[in-house]
Design a protein around this motif. Structure first.
Motif, mmCIF file in Angstrom:
data_model
loop_
_atom_site.group_PDB
_atom_site.id
_atom_site.type_symbol
_atom_site.label_atom_id
_atom_site.label_comp_id
_atom_site.label_asym_id
_atom_site.label_seq_id
_atom_site.Cartn_x
_atom_site.Cartn_y
_atom_site.Cartn_z
ATOM 1 N N THR A 103 0.862 -1.092 -0.023
ATOM 2 C CA THR A 103 -0.051 0.002 -0.163
ATOM 3 C C THR A 103 0.873 1.296 -0.116
ATOM 4 O OG1 THR A 103 -0.086 0.169 2.401
ATOM 5 C CG2 THR A 103 -1.401 -1.222 1.348
ATOM 6 N N LEU A 104 0.369 2.226 -0.306
ATOM 7 C CA LEU A 104 1.013 3.683 -0.411
ATOM 8 C C LEU A 104 1.515 4.052 1.172
ATOM 9 C CD1 LEU A 104 2.192 6.179 -1.402
ATOM 10 C CD2 LEU A 104 -0.041 7.200 -1.233
ATOM 11 N N THR A 105 0.611 3.608 2.141
ATOM 12 C CA THR A 105 1.101 4.010 3.569
ATOM 13 C C THR A 105 2.304 3.083 3.637
ATOM 14 O OG1 THR A 105 -1.291 4.684 3.993
ATOM 15 C CG2 THR A 105 0.237 3.754 5.845
ATOM 16 N N GLN A 106 2.252 1.824 3.612
ATOM 17 C CA GLN A 106 3.490 1.135 3.863
ATOM 18 C C GLN A 106 4.764 1.559 3.234
ATOM 19 O OE1 GLN A 106 2.022 -2.589 2.270
ATOM 20 N NE2 GLN A 106 1.153 -3.443 4.541
ATOM 21 N N ALA A 107 4.537 1.815 2.023
ATOM 22 C CA ALA A 107 5.743 2.455 1.144
ATOM 23 C C ALA A 107 6.255 3.745 1.853
ATOM 24 C CB ALA A 107 5.472 2.662 -0.119
ATOM 25 N N LYS A 108 5.383 4.686 2.161
ATOM 26 C CA LYS A 108 5.661 5.957 2.724
ATOM 27 C C LYS A 108 6.484 5.628 4.113
ATOM 28 C CE LYS A 108 2.957 9.408 2.141
ATOM 29 N NZ LYS A 108 1.887 10.200 2.497
ATOM 30 N N LYS A 109 5.997 4.887 5.006
ATOM 31 C CA LYS A 109 6.463 4.509 6.070
ATOM 32 C C LYS A 109 7.783 4.100 6.135
ATOM 33 C CE LYS A 109 6.785 3.641 10.558
ATOM 34 N NZ LYS A 109 6.777 4.868 11.619
ATOM 35 N N SER A 110 8.136 3.267 4.864
ATOM 36 C CA SER A 110 9.333 2.639 4.785
ATOM 37 C C SER A 110 10.485 3.845 4.406
ATOM 38 C CB SER A 110 9.474 1.814 3.616
ATOM 39 O OG SER A 110 8.945 0.492 4.337
ATOM 40 N N ALA A 111 9.913 4.674 3.790
ATOM 41 C CA ALA A 111 10.725 5.809 2.944
ATOM 42 C C ALA A 111 11.045 6.654 4.047
ATOM 43 C CB ALA A 111 9.903 6.418 1.863
#
Length: 327
Positions: free
Chosen positions: A306-314
């Motif tokens: 999800t976008l949320t998961q990717a932004k957290k990792s970023a």
């Protein structure tokens, strides 16, 4: 385009050497008298020497030429043309690739051309207050994440969610005191030309002398079953993977330096957030990493995240990058 050559017979060797010698003589007349070593370097880097060497053993040069010339690779590198082939054959240089000219020993006179940015292994960047230290862009700007129920790519010409992830990376770096430049240009209107378009962006970024790191942010198109997410601090988020292009078909003088930086960032990030980064994926292309020794390509998340998961990792990755730049 494919170049085909018949197997050279030993009797043809003298003729090819004669043609080569004459050609070098012509080239030598164009070279300043105070730079005789350029001719020596040109001979040393000559592709024809390699072709003749292969011919002596009676091996096929078809595969050799295809590998060395670097014909067009989908979604990756620039293609070769017949006009470039002659120069390459004689000197190992390509007229539209200043780096090959440098490798062949010839000076690049056009100040608007590509520039190499050196970064010595083991040397930590020196931070100057107020100057941008990081440049970020997305070659495949249209990439998105399907985990929220959307498509894996945005409409043609439109930015995808990977740009939002790049923004989060830049935001967190700024929050950590690392001045960052984000380029939001869409580079993949024509997907097969995306690296050619992002190359222009990289050359512009290289004009900013204070930059210590240039990051190309991607979304991984693959989603291994065991790595669709990673568990970090009790939360399932997107995995991070670095990509290093080793340049198997075209010159890539910086791949080991690119690898060195990626490893240092991984080390700093894993100290903070164990399990976030899967490691380094090595590929045969260059992905514009030949333009600078201070470049990394990072895939934040995969198509199933999800976008949320990717932004957290970023955001977590930014902490590791800041730690690398500040220590």
């Amino acid at each position: 385009m494919e170049y085909r050559a018949k197997v050279l017979r030993p009797s043809s060797l003298g003729l090819y050497l004669l043609i080569y010698t004459i050609a070098l003589g012509i080239i030598a007349t164009l070279i300043p008298n105070n730079a005789p070593m350029l001719v020596v370097k040109g001979i040393k880097n000559s592709a024809l020497v390699e072709v003749l060497k292969v011919s002596l053993w009676g091996e096929s040069r078809g595969a050799y030429l295809q590998k060395t010339l670097g014909f067009r690779i989908a979604n990756d590198e620039e293609e070769s043309s017949g006009s470039q082939y002659i120069l390459w054959l004689l000197t190992g240089a390509k007229i539209n690739d200043p780096y090959s000219l440098l490798l062949a020993g010839y000076p690049v006179l056009n100040g608007e051309g590509e520039k190499m940015v050196a970064f010595e292994e083991g040397e930590d960047p020196v931070i100057a207050a107020g100057e941008p230290l990081v440049g970020i862009y997305c070659t495949h700007t249209g990439e998105s994440y399907e985990g929220d129920g959307g498509g894996e790519r945005a409409l043609k010409g439109q930015p995808g969610e990977v740009l939002d992830v790049a923004r989060e990376l830049a935001r967190r770096l700024e929050e950590k005191g690392i001045k960052t430049i984000l380029i939001d240009k869409v580079h993949d209107n024509d997907y097969n030309s995306s690296y050619g378009e992002s190359k222009k962006t990289v050359l512009e970024l290289l004009k900013i002398k204070s930059l210590k790191l240039i990051i190309d942010v991607h979304r991984d198109s693959q989603a291994a079953k065991n790595y669709r997410t990673v568990l970090v601090m009790g939360e399932e988020i997107a995995p991070v993977m670095f990509v290093v292009g080793k340049g198997e078909r075209l010159p890539q003088p910086h791949w080991q330096e690119n690898e060195f930086i990626a490893k240092k960032i991984i080390s700093k990030t894993e100290e903070l957030y164990p399990g976030l980064i899967r490691g380094i994926r090595y590929k045969g292309g260059r992905f514009n990493q030949h333009l600078s020794s201070s470049m990394v390509l990072v895939e934040i998340g995969n198509v199933n995240n999800t976008l949320t998961q990717a932004k957290k990792s970023a955001s977590l990755l930014a902490d590791g990058i800041a730690n690398y730049l500040q220590h």
